[in-house]
Design a protein around this motif. Sequence first.
Motif, PDB file in Angstrom:
ATOM      1  N   ALA A 195       0.906  -1.166  -0.048  1.00  0.00           N
ATOM      2  CA  ALA A 195      -0.022   0.026   0.118  1.00  0.00           C
ATOM      3  C   ALA A 195       0.893   1.383   0.167  1.00  0.00           C
ATOM      4  O   ALA A 195       2.104   1.070   0.531  1.00  0.00           O
ATOM      5  CB  ALA A 195      -0.791   0.114   1.131  1.00  0.00           C
ATOM      6  N   PHE A 196       0.311   2.447  -0.545  1.00  0.00           N
ATOM      7  CA  PHE A 196       0.913   3.608  -0.424  1.00  0.00           C
ATOM      8  C   PHE A 196       0.295   4.243   0.798  1.00  0.00           C
ATOM      9  O   PHE A 196      -0.910   4.403   0.404  1.00  0.00           O
ATOM     10  CB  PHE A 196       0.830   4.417  -1.779  1.00  0.00           C
ATOM     11  CG  PHE A 196       1.543   5.769  -1.560  1.00  0.00           C
ATOM     12  CD1 PHE A 196       2.851   5.699  -1.949  1.00  0.00           C
ATOM     13  CD2 PHE A 196       0.851   6.848  -1.321  1.00  0.00           C
ATOM     14  CE1 PHE A 196       3.484   7.199  -1.893  1.00  0.00           C
ATOM     15  CE2 PHE A 196       1.607   7.960  -1.001  1.00  0.00           C
ATOM     16  CZ  PHE A 196       2.884   8.221  -1.513  1.00  0.00           C
ATOM     17  N   ILE A 339      -2.839   5.565   6.650  1.00  0.00           N
ATOM     18  CA  ILE A 339      -4.064   5.328   5.754  1.00  0.00           C
ATOM     19  C   ILE A 339      -3.770   5.221   4.258  1.00  0.00           C
ATOM     20  O   ILE A 339      -2.613   5.915   3.707  1.00  0.00           O
ATOM     21  CB  ILE A 339      -5.292   6.012   5.619  1.00  0.00           C
ATOM     22  CG1 ILE A 339      -4.735   7.483   5.174  1.00  0.00           C
ATOM     23  CG2 ILE A 339      -5.925   6.370   7.303  1.00  0.00           C
ATOM     24  CD1 ILE A 339      -6.028   8.446   4.983  1.00  0.00           C
ATOM     25  N   ALA A 340      -4.171   4.199   3.469  1.00  0.00           N
ATOM     26  CA  ALA A 340      -3.743   4.031   1.977  1.00  0.00           C
ATOM     27  C   ALA A 340      -4.555   5.021   1.195  1.00  0.00           C
ATOM     28  O   ALA A 340      -5.647   4.843   1.330  1.00  0.00           O
ATOM     29  CB  ALA A 340      -4.036   2.584   1.883  1.00  0.00           C
ATOM     30  N   ILE A 341      -3.837   5.386   0.273  1.00  0.00           N
ATOM     31  CA  ILE A 341      -4.620   6.273  -0.711  1.00  0.00           C
ATOM     32  C   ILE A 341      -3.973   5.711  -2.211  1.00  0.00           C
ATOM     33  O   ILE A 341      -2.965   4.915  -2.216  1.00  0.00           O
ATOM     34  CB  ILE A 341      -4.204   7.559  -0.737  1.00  0.00           C
ATOM     35  CG1 ILE A 341      -2.600   7.887  -0.627  1.00  0.00           C
ATOM     36  CG2 ILE A 341      -4.621   8.286   0.567  1.00  0.00           C
ATOM     37  CD1 ILE A 341      -2.230   9.591  -0.845  1.00  0.00           C
ATOM     38  N   ASN A 350      -2.001   2.118 -17.096  1.00  0.00           N
ATOM     39  CA  ASN A 350      -2.084   0.623 -16.665  1.00  0.00           C
ATOM     40  C   ASN A 350      -2.546   0.569 -15.015  1.00  0.00           C
ATOM     41  O   ASN A 350      -2.656   1.598 -14.248  1.00  0.00           O
ATOM     42  CB  ASN A 350      -0.794   0.180 -16.609  1.00  0.00           C
ATOM     43  CG  ASN A 350      -0.198   0.015 -17.990  1.00  0.00           C
ATOM     44  OD1 ASN A 350      -0.723  -0.293 -18.917  1.00  0.00           O
ATOM     45  ND2 ASN A 350       1.009  -0.242 -17.986  1.00  0.00           N
ATOM     46  N   SER A 351      -3.479  -0.464 -14.677  1.00  0.00           N
ATOM     47  CA  SER A 351      -3.845  -0.727 -13.421  1.00  0.00           C
ATOM     48  C   SER A 351      -2.934  -1.353 -12.644  1.00  0.00           C
ATOM     49  O   SER A 351      -2.103  -2.196 -13.218  1.00  0.00           O
ATOM     50  CB  SER A 351      -5.271  -1.256 -13.529  1.00  0.00           C
ATOM     51  OG  SER A 351      -6.062  -0.631 -14.117  1.00  0.00           O
ATOM     52  N   ALA A 352      -3.067  -1.240 -11.275  1.00  0.00           N
ATOM     53  CA  ALA A 352      -2.078  -1.857 -10.507  1.00  0.00           C
ATOM     54  C   ALA A 352      -2.260  -3.471 -10.775  1.00  0.00           C
ATOM     55  O   ALA A 352      -3.383  -4.063 -10.866  1.00  0.00           O
ATOM     56  CB  ALA A 352      -2.432  -1.723  -9.101  1.00  0.00           C
ATOM     57  N   THR A 353      -0.993  -4.036 -10.575  1.00  0.00           N
ATOM     58  CA  THR A 353      -1.042  -5.749 -10.483  1.00  0.00           C
ATOM     59  C   THR A 353      -0.331  -6.096  -9.369  1.00  0.00           C
ATOM     60  O   THR A 353       0.858  -6.713  -9.573  1.00  0.00           O
ATOM     61  CB  THR A 353      -0.270  -6.205 -11.913  1.00  0.00           C
ATOM     62  OG1 THR A 353       0.970  -5.495 -11.933  1.00  0.00           O
ATOM     63  CG2 THR A 353      -1.226  -5.982 -13.199  1.00  0.00           C
ATOM     64  N   LEU A 354      -0.810  -5.722  -8.059  1.00  0.00           N
ATOM     65  CA  LEU A 354      -0.281  -5.944  -6.790  1.00  0.00           C
ATOM     66  C   LEU A 354      -0.001  -7.590  -6.825  1.00  0.00           C
ATOM     67  O   LEU A 354      -0.560  -8.528  -7.209  1.00  0.00           O
ATOM     68  CB  LEU A 354      -1.144  -5.638  -5.622  1.00  0.00           C
ATOM     69  CG  LEU A 354      -1.380  -4.245  -5.478  1.00  0.00           C
ATOM     70  CD1 LEU A 354      -2.149  -3.962  -4.355  1.00  0.00           C
ATOM     71  CD2 LEU A 354      -0.193  -3.219  -5.572  1.00  0.00           C
ATOM     72  N   GLU A 461      -8.243  -3.286   2.691  1.00  0.00           N
ATOM     73  CA  GLU A 461      -9.470  -2.821   1.812  1.00  0.00           C
ATOM     74  C   GLU A 461      -8.917  -2.075   0.706  1.00  0.00           C
ATOM     75  O   GLU A 461      -9.853  -2.374  -0.280  1.00  0.00           O
ATOM     76  CB  GLU A 461     -10.273  -1.986   2.835  1.00  0.00           C
ATOM     77  CG  GLU A 461     -11.704  -1.697   2.170  1.00  0.00           C
ATOM     78  CD  GLU A 461     -12.842  -3.015   2.089  1.00  0.00           C
ATOM     79  OE1 GLU A 461     -13.487  -3.019   1.427  1.00  0.00           O
ATOM     80  OE2 GLU A 461     -12.462  -3.832   2.914  1.00  0.00           O
ATOM     81  N   TRP A 462      -8.374  -1.167   0.593  1.00  0.00           N
ATOM     82  CA  TRP A 462      -7.703  -0.364  -0.369  1.00  0.00           C
ATOM     83  C   TRP A 462      -7.304  -1.467  -1.553  1.00  0.00           C
ATOM     84  O   TRP A 462      -7.491  -1.100  -2.720  1.00  0.00           O
ATOM     85  CB  TRP A 462      -6.797   0.585  -0.043  1.00  0.00           C
ATOM     86  CG  TRP A 462      -6.110   1.289  -1.252  1.00  0.00           C
ATOM     87  CD1 TRP A 462      -6.525   2.624  -1.754  1.00  0.00           C
ATOM     88  CD2 TRP A 462      -4.988   0.731  -2.207  1.00  0.00           C
ATOM     89  NE1 TRP A 462      -5.969   2.551  -3.068  1.00  0.00           N
ATOM     90  CE2 TRP A 462      -4.892   1.666  -3.109  1.00  0.00           C
ATOM     91  CE3 TRP A 462      -4.101  -0.271  -2.106  1.00  0.00           C
ATOM     92  CZ2 TRP A 462      -4.007   1.753  -4.033  1.00  0.00           C
ATOM     93  CZ3 TRP A 462      -3.344  -0.200  -2.889  1.00  0.00           C
ATOM     94  CH2 TRP A 462      -3.008   0.575  -3.898  1.00  0.00           C
TER      95      TRP A 462
END
Length: 547
Positions: A195-196, A339-341, A350-354, A461-462
Amino acid sequence: MFYGNGSKSKKSFMLFSVVMIFALVLSACGKGSSGGSSEGTKVSIEDRYELDANTPAWKLDKKEEATTLTWYVNADWWNTDYGNDVVTKKIKEDLNIDIKFLTGDDTKLNTFFAGDDMPDLITVFDANSALVQKASTWAMSLNDLAEQYDPHFLKVAASDTLNWFQQEDGKSYGYSNYSNTKEDYENGAIAAKTAFVIRKDVYEALGQPSMATPEEFQAVLAQIKTEFPALLPFGFNSIGTGTGSLGDVFQDFIGVPLTDENGQFYNRNLDSDYLTWINTLNKAYRNGFISDDSFADDGTAFEEKVKSGKYATMLLDGTPQQGGNLQIFNSANAGKEYIAIDGPQSTVGNSATLSQSGVTGWMVNFITKSNPEPAKSIQLFTYLLSEEGQMLMNYGIEGETYQYTADGKVELLPEVKEMQLNNADKFKKEYRFGEFMFFGHDKHKALSEDAFPESVKQLQEWGKGKLVPHFILENLSPEQGTAESRSLSAINTQWNTTLVSLIRSKDDAAYNNTLQQYETFLTDNKWEAILKVYNEKMTRNKEKLGL
């Protein structure tokens, strides 16, 4: 679940260590693996119990005297305490086993194979190492141990995991934790670990700003430096010998493709989108938004800064591992919690690919051939893999530390929950839930709202919907001892230093020169030959997984 630096959280083997371990493993084999036979130690269970596939052997074993096992974990940070917390006290009581933990690094690991005093159990973090590849020469087959001492093991072990670690003889010698399948990803049992994050008081004071673009990112860090001068504007996981959270973790965060358009290996380190952000970090460094100390801090120093809330923002990997540290800060600083943002976003859409743990998992566990009590050892593996062991490691003992709610959920008892929230250090020492996870799996985390500390729940959750399996990229490294393996070791080391040098470049000319030197280094160190190996192994992975 993968907890640690990088997408695999595995310590990179330096060239010397790789060669030494490879040679010493073979030497150990020649010596009978530190005194044992070629198959390992054998013990009689004739007067102890009869085999029953439907009942774990630890429940049948009548051996009265306690068994003492030495367990080496190839990580200096591992908690060596045993028998004093709820989890390990119960393990000791149920199995009548004492465990003496040893820890160290690759150098310490080498000494075991160079001498005659092998530990009984070994846990490593690099499934691609020579040690793992040659496991049949020094470790006992889990298939054979199950057949001889505890057939119930095969009922609790995942067949996909055993098959993934299968060697040429058709047997499996190691078993990992957090070994996840495609189904595990799809059913939502796995929580994000990256998370950031930003301190809530900072976020609110600045008007909940976006940090999505390089320009916005720079502007917010500049505001933080001005308005919160006591804080470090941006932080990241300790780098050590790897890349912390600035390498493949950052690449996943902004969605750098896993393969090229033809499904072949893609050098994500040279992706233009990623390099745009590395250049942005360089500008942030030059503007004083990134501290030099962040590149030198070890894991302990980084954790102390997390506990004290020293960083205004962080790209944080291994959030469950940092949960206790985050909770310590959050509990003492209401309204300032992390908190995550959304944080930095791809500049090309591109979308995140965690990433999370794949089939390979994280910690790979072995029973060595010099182990004097293989029966008790496979019983321990079975116990930790079983529902009973999993519940213990995550939640403790029913009625003493947790209870089931009317809707079937698991919840910690009030006094246990209170300590988790308000005294994280004491909670970790007395209960140790979620830490003793040699055979852990995320599916048991989904049983309770209390599986993770409050500090990471919003972060997880993020991350929902952002996890993407990286199975295709698992175990691609060339075989140890080959020219390609030696070249790759040099390239990986070069990239680790290159990444730091790029971010700390004093000007654009130095930045461009560093990048050019890395590209030249690839060419000079057989990169094309490595690519061939990568693509062959990617094809093998597709076949194994039916992709």
